[in-house]
Design a protein around this motif. Structure first.
Motif, PDB file in Angstrom:
ATOM      1  N   UNK A  67      80.336  16.084 101.933  1.00 13.11           N
ATOM      2  CA  UNK A  67      79.132  16.665 101.342  1.00 13.11           C
ATOM      3  C   UNK A  67      77.895  16.271 102.151  1.00 13.11           C
ATOM      4  N   UNK A  68      77.844  15.021 102.619  1.00 20.45           N
ATOM      5  CA  UNK A  68      76.701  14.552 103.419  1.00 20.45           C
ATOM      6  C   UNK A  68      76.629  15.297 104.753  1.00 20.45           C
ATOM      7  N   UNK A  69      77.777  15.549 105.376  1.00 23.39           N
ATOM      8  CA  UNK A  69      77.801  16.299 106.635  1.00 23.39           C
ATOM      9  C   UNK A  69      77.301  17.727 106.397  1.00 23.39           C
ATOM     10  N   UNK A  70      77.747  18.363 105.331  1.00 18.36           N
ATOM     11  CA  UNK A  70      77.310  19.727 105.017  1.00 18.36           C
ATOM     12  C   UNK A  70      75.806  19.761 104.736  1.00 18.36           C
ATOM     13  N   UNK A  71      75.331  18.808 103.955  1.00 14.92           N
ATOM     14  CA  UNK A  71      73.908  18.774 103.613  1.00 14.92           C
ATOM     15  C   UNK A  71      73.058  18.459 104.838  1.00 14.92           C
ATOM     16  N   UNK A  72      73.471  17.494 105.622  1.00 13.88           N
ATOM     17  CA  UNK A  72      72.709  17.137 106.815  1.00 13.88           C
ATOM     18  C   UNK A  72      72.639  18.278 107.811  1.00 13.88           C
ATOM     19  N   UNK A  73      73.773  18.925 108.044  1.00 15.65           N
ATOM     20  CA  UNK A  73      73.786  20.059 108.963  1.00 15.65           C
ATOM     21  C   UNK A  73      72.936  21.213 108.472  1.00 15.65           C
ATOM     22  N   UNK A  74      72.996  21.488 107.180  1.00 16.54           N
ATOM     23  CA  UNK A  74      72.176  22.562 106.622  1.00 16.54           C
ATOM     24  C   UNK A  74      70.693  22.260 106.719  1.00 16.54           C
ATOM     25  N   UNK A  75      70.321  21.028 106.400  1.00 13.21           N
ATOM     26  CA  UNK A  75      68.908  20.641 106.423  1.00 13.21           C
ATOM     27  C   UNK A  75      68.363  20.636 107.849  1.00 13.21           C
ATOM     28  N   UNK A  76      69.136  20.104 108.779  1.00 17.06           N
ATOM     29  CA  UNK A  76      68.662  20.009 110.158  1.00 17.06           C
ATOM     30  C   UNK A  76      68.676  21.333 110.902  1.00 17.06           C
ATOM     31  N   UNK A  77      69.329  22.336 110.347  1.00 17.35           N
ATOM     32  CA  UNK A  77      69.391  23.636 111.015  1.00 17.35           C
ATOM     33  C   UNK A  77      68.015  24.264 111.157  1.00 17.35           C
ATOM     34  N   UNK A  78      67.065  23.834 110.359  1.00 23.60           N
ATOM     35  CA  UNK A  78      65.707  24.366 110.444  1.00 23.60           C
ATOM     36  C   UNK A  78      65.121  24.106 111.831  1.00 23.60           C
ATOM     37  N   UNK A  79      65.508  23.002 112.443  1.00 20.06           N
ATOM     38  CA  UNK A  79      65.014  22.683 113.772  1.00 20.06           C
ATOM     39  C   UNK A  79      65.479  23.645 114.843  1.00 20.06           C
ATOM     40  N   UNK A  80      66.511  24.419 114.580  1.00 14.77           N
ATOM     41  CA  UNK A  80      67.021  25.369 115.554  1.00 14.77           C
ATOM     42  C   UNK A  80      66.283  26.707 115.512  1.00 14.77           C
ATOM     43  N   UNK A  81      65.476  26.886 114.491  1.00 15.58           N
ATOM     44  CA  UNK A  81      64.794  28.180 114.319  1.00 15.58           C
ATOM     45  C   UNK A  81      63.458  28.192 115.027  1.00 15.58           C
TER      46      UNK A  81
END
Length: 133
Positions: A119-133
């Motif tokens: 769950x932490x990996x999914x949440x971290x990846x989702x949250x940090x994806x904003x930096x790719x935009x």
């Protein structure tokens, strides 16, 4: 040396997700080959990395939305597509790969701690994806 920006962290997180998925895939393929050569049992159904549970997608999507609300993001078709790929699919697949690596695809071996890490990996990846935009 310059400080890490959210873009740097997002790219690092993306690279880590890909490495986790590759490691899980290699382990799964090794189990398939061992079984084919008669050196081990058949791989379990949950060895497939793309069989991520709906909860992992939901956690990644929720974290991605939280990240998008925290940063000013212009919602265009390209941005939504980037979020869908890097904010939902890859984090959920990486989280599922964490479970596959820790349990060798055996759903009975999933503990609360292992599920929490996924769950932490999914949440971290989702949250940090904003930096790719």
């Amino acid at each position: 040396m310059s400080a890490l920006t959210i873009e740097h962290v997002a790219v690092i997180a993306l690279a880590v997700e890909v490495v986790i998925m590759v490691l899980a895939r290699v382990g799964t393929e090794r189990r398939h080959w061992n079984h084919a050569k008669g050196r081990g049992p058949a791989p379990l159904k949950r060895d497939d990395l793309t069989l991520a549970s709906g909860a992992l997608y939901a956690i990644a999507a929720t974290a991605m939305v939280a990240g998008a609300l925290a940063a000013p993001v212009e919602l265009t078709l390209k941005t939504v597509g980037t979020f869908a790929l890097f904010g939902v699919l890859l984090p959920a697949f990486a989280a599922n790969a964490v479970l596959v690596l820790m349990t060798r695809g055996n759903p009975g071996a999933v503990t609360a701690g292992r599920r929490g890490l996924a769950f932490a990996v999914a949440a971290g990846g989702g949250f940090l994806s904003v930096g790719l935009v």
